[in-house]
Design a protein around this motif. Sequence first.
Motif, short mmCIF file in Angstrom:
data_model
loop_
_atom_site.label_atom_id
_atom_site.label_comp_id
_atom_site.label_asym_id
_atom_site.label_seq_id
_atom_site.Cartn_x
_atom_site.Cartn_y
_atom_site.Cartn_z
N MET A 260 9.14 8.02 -1.96
CA MET A 260 8.14 6.42 -1.76
C MET A 260 8.08 6.41 -3.47
O MET A 260 8.34 7.37 -4.58
N SER B 213 1.13 -1.19 0.17
CA SER B 213 0.06 0.46 0.05
C SER B 213 0.89 1.38 0.08
O SER B 213 1.44 1.11 0.77
N PRO B 214 0.86 2.27 -0.68
CA PRO B 214 1.06 3.40 -0.25
C PRO B 214 1.29 4.37 0.43
O PRO B 214 1.83 5.37 0.65
N ARG C 203 7.61 2.79 -6.30
CA ARG C 203 6.29 2.21 -7.15
C ARG C 203 7.03 1.20 -8.06
O ARG C 203 7.80 1.52 -9.06
N TYR D 158 5.77 -0.72 -2.87
CA TYR D 158 5.85 0.55 -3.00
C TYR D 158 7.34 0.44 -1.85
O TYR D 158 7.00 0.20 -0.42
N ARG E 195 10.52 2.32 0.61
CA ARG E 195 11.33 3.43 0.74
C ARG E 195 12.61 3.33 1.15
O ARG E 195 12.57 1.67 2.15
N THR F 241 3.15 -6.00 -7.24
CA THR F 241 3.42 -4.46 -6.60
C THR F 241 4.17 -4.00 -5.28
O THR F 241 2.98 -4.68 -4.58
#
Length: 253
Positions: A79, A32-33, A81, A61, A63, A59
């Motif tokens: 961030m 999840s972003p 993706r 996300y 950091r 997929t």
Amino acid sequence: MKLSATPGIGWIDLAWAHHGFVDHFAIYASDSPFVQGELVEKTVYTRFRHANLGPRSRTFYYRVVTVDAAGNRSRPSPMLRASSLTSVTVSGQPVAVIGEFDRTSRGLALAPNGYQQYTARFPNGPDYPASDWPYLHPGPADKWAGSKPHSFRFRFTLPVVRDLVLAVWLIDTHATIPGVLSLSCNDTSFAEVPLERGATKGSTVGEGPSLRPSIVEVAVPASALRHGANMITFTKASGSWHAYDAVGVFTPA
Ligand SMILES: [Ca+2]
């Protein structure tokens, strides 16, 4: 700090640049972003492979947090993706397959540890389906197989000529000299694939956490194929062995 990503089947490579002192980088991945997600790696390098993501696209996300020697943590990087790629074994239609794409060598000849019988059992090299397909493919670095290149032949029938994808899934490779897999179809060379380094256990262990699997999927151009009988030749002309999970040709989606 700017992150960049390179996707593969079952993995995503992250890289970033950093100047100045650092104790390590902490990499976080989330589906999840909106949340930082879980810590997936601590590393002193400015790159990281997020591996074992499976054959279907996923997929994440990402950091990265920089941690100095005193334990001070930077603010998270912007961030990024990124998505891994989907295997043709999931998205395509099989034309011909040897074994099962299941991360084990089960069902292949000599598996999981009978490689010493290779030379006696396959004196002229495997020629599938006239012969079985052994789990281990030796290279010229392997004295037990005569210190020479070895070729495996995979024959299949094609009702309609069109572009295909060859999937070569490995359960493991030699850890320091994985070598190069040379691929030709009906005597047209179509790929030279440097294999990834493995964990070396695959010669004697058919499955499990001590292995380092890898996936090779390459296009077979229609120009190299024929209506009817076709043959793909797998030649190991450098390095040591690799160990098969399964092999197949697929019609891509
Ligand atoms: Ca298998």
